[in-house]
Design an enzyme around this catalytic site. Structure first.
Site, PDB file in Angstrom:
ATOM      1  N   CYS A 173       0.727  -1.614   0.219  1.00 36.81           N
ATOM      2  CA  CYS A 173      -0.276  -0.403   0.020  1.00 36.81           C
ATOM      3  C   CYS A 173       0.979   1.386  -0.206  1.00 36.81           C
ATOM      4  CB  CYS A 173      -0.905  -0.037   1.477  1.00 36.81           C
ATOM      5  SG  CYS A 173      -1.978   1.487   1.405  1.00 36.81           S
ATOM      6  N   CYS A 233      -0.630   4.028   2.860  1.00 37.06           N
ATOM      7  CA  CYS A 233       0.134   3.562   3.777  1.00 37.06           C
ATOM      8  C   CYS A 233       1.497   3.929   4.197  1.00 37.06           C
ATOM      9  CB  CYS A 233      -0.518   2.436   4.403  1.00 37.06           C
ATOM     10  SG  CYS A 233      -2.122   1.800   4.647  1.00 37.06           S
TER      11      CYS A 233
END
Length: 179
Positions: free
Chosen positions: A132, A135
């Site tokens: 991700c 993130c």
């Protein structure tokens, strides 16, 4: 050390992984709690039983506290949810979804039960495993704002990468035996 048992399970084609596992166990750029928490969070993120067992045994031997174990597993759990959600937002062409509240409980982020830097390092390692980008950027930004050097951030990423690769090799070799 229990990582030796894990290294012994790796086939010869994964020698580099074995050597990396050994060198990361001796890593000094992170505190012992940061290092072993990253190992535990990464192992739980991938979810390969034998790797989790050996990593947890090594972490216990190194003195990782119960609170740090709980927080490392919480990092794997919450990032398992957040990485999917925020990666999807990033991949969707319709930017409207980014303006909507997530409406997902993430209380552990505010109170992880360990030093916030440690939890952020573990969340970063898990976010790398789960792929991700949003993130990764968020956790790296938080770590940098708290004065964590690039070399320490890289160490957590290296732990995540090696634990991921070791877990996949152990899982694939186990699948061959079971077939």
């Amino acid at each position: 050390m229990s990582l030796d048992a894990l290294r012994d399970r790796l086939p010869s084609y994964a020698k580099d992984l074995s050597l990396n596992l050994s060198s990361l166990a001796s890593e000094t750029l992170l505190t012992d709690q940061q290092k072993w928490g990253a190992f535990v969070a990464s192992a739980h993120a991938v979810g390969t039983g034998p790797v989790i067992a050996e990593v947890e045994a090594a972490a216990r031997e190194a003195g990782l506290t119960d609170a740090a174990f709980e927080a490392a597993k919480a990092a794997a759990a919450i990032m398992g949810m957040n990485n999917v959600y925020y990666r999807a937002l990033h991949l969707l062409k319709n930017e409207e979804y980014r303006t909507l509240p997530a409406r997902l409980r993430m209380n552990v982020l505010a109170n992880p039960g360990v030093d916030k830097v440690d939890f952020e390092l573990w969340s970063l390692a898990v976010s790398a495993i789960n792929g991700c980008g949003m993130c990764l950027d968020a956790h790296e930004h938080e770590l940098k704002s708290r004065g964590v050097p690039n070399t320490a951030i890289q160490a957590a990423l290296r732990i995540g990468a090696v634990v991921n690769a070791v877990s996949r090799v152990i899982a694939s070799e186990s699948a061959l035996v079971a077939a």
